[in-house]
Design an enzyme around this catalytic site. Sequence first.
Site, PDB file in Angstrom:
ATOM      1  N   GLU A 211      -4.481   3.942   9.378  1.00  0.00           N
ATOM      2  CA  GLU A 211      -3.897   3.356   8.160  1.00  0.00           C
ATOM      3  C   GLU A 211      -4.815   3.730   7.010  1.00  0.00           C
ATOM      4  O   GLU A 211      -5.888   3.141   6.835  1.00  0.00           O
ATOM      5  CB  GLU A 211      -3.771   1.836   8.310  1.00  0.00           C
ATOM      6  CG  GLU A 211      -2.802   1.413   9.404  1.00  0.00           C
ATOM      7  CD  GLU A 211      -1.379   1.856   9.145  1.00  0.00           C
ATOM      8  OE1 GLU A 211      -1.018   2.036   7.962  1.00  0.00           O
ATOM      9  OE2 GLU A 211      -0.618   2.029  10.110  1.00  0.00           O
ATOM     10  N   CYS A 245      -4.553  -0.919  -0.802  1.00  0.00           N
ATOM     11  CA  CYS A 245      -4.140   0.451  -0.464  1.00  0.00           C
ATOM     12  C   CYS A 245      -2.743   0.779  -0.956  1.00  0.00           C
ATOM     13  O   CYS A 245      -2.411   1.952  -1.156  1.00  0.00           O
ATOM     14  CB  CYS A 245      -4.242   0.677   1.043  1.00  0.00           C
ATOM     15  SG  CYS A 245      -3.193  -0.423   2.024  1.00  0.00           S
TER      16      CYS A 245
END
Length: 458
Positions: A211, A245
């Site tokens: 990720e 993010c």
Amino acid sequence: MQDFSALLKRQSVFFYEEADLNIDFRIKALNKLSEVIKKYEDPIHAALKTDLGKSSYESFITETGFVQHEISFVKKHLKKWARPKKVKRSLRMLITAKSFIHYEARGQVLIYAPWNYPFQLFMSPLIGAIAAGNTVVLKPSEHAPAVSVVLAEMIAEILPEKYIAVVQGDAGVAQELSKLDWDMIFFTGSTAIGQKIYEQAAKKIIPVVLELGGKCPVLVHKDANLKVAARRIAWGKILNAGQTCIAPDHVIVHKSVKDRLLKLLCKEFKEMLGKDPIKSAAYARIVNKGHFERLVNMLDQTDIYCGGNYSAEERFIEPTIVDNVQPAHALMKEEIFGPILPIQTYDDITDAILFINRLNPPLAVYAFTGSKNTFEQIQRHTQSGGIVKNDVIMQLTNMYLPFGGVRQSGIGRYHGRFSFEAFSHQRSVLRQSTWTDPAMRYPPYSEKKWKLIKKVLK
């Protein structure tokens, strides 16, 4: 340094010989996790305040409350997800066979958690790993030390180390862990570090979920509801001081509405944080001195439209809009990961799409438009882990949606059922009968068998 090989061996013994990691066992572990989070909620929030300056409200909605929701969701559906799935046959010659998919644990799993959401991004993959029946070693980030201490204390209180273990340490510890023979590695963090994890895992053919990050663009078309767009973009940028993010990284706005959008964005920043945002209890801080200095340096030689104030002592950077940013500037090349919002303009939607596509595929593309056709055009001609119409970040909150990147922004998906599947091995099971045994599959082969097999394999 701790003997990680010995730890891995103890977990392997537990997994293969001692543990009864059936569904009830897993649900009990998830219940314990939920209970200990409730018990430690105040210390968790205090640690998040220490490491990142987060308010208790933001800590709850993005960390502890979010995780509790995910635990509840997984517990509700786990028995159904874990049930063997009977599948159809594709060949008539398999008429006497029964075929199934069994979801089995991968085994010994290593999870690396980042510093920006140090509680949520530690717990969310752990939930999936427990749900799928694995043993787990977790490495929290050394850049969120207060949270890491609380996490280690919590896990040690409810689960034995031979089942779930927390390992503290710096990058050297992470490197030592990566050298071991895990059954799976789950990493959340930067693309650069993710590449190193991937290279190390490839040496042992270890499956990974990565990720990572990227520059999530926000496209604001001329037909967008500008007031709502400004409020949602501003919120997405100030959440955790932009250290998210999937935060809006930069805005590409139609030139006909640019001035109105920028005025509205500046207004929203003030309404949310006040005229002096350094005093706002709702606004987080930059995680450390190094990250603070990197962000401040990004403001060199820029045209600041509003904001721009900062304090090194408090690791504070005011939400800042930067206008007329050139493509070669660092703001348009690096993932910002902070409360700085550069602005670009476009005349034609195809130009905006080309601008998005000059960068690596991000975790998300955000498009504000009133037109279904315009949104579908953006969706067709861009790549990203996810795409959102008229909002930002909220795709993360739907446990029925997979979360993850594409290419440089990540490999694999998780959340909800996708977490369970990511941490599971989908094992093919075929149960064949012996009451009949067609001769066509065996030599010697004849013209008659040839004709029959042609019909079967149509």
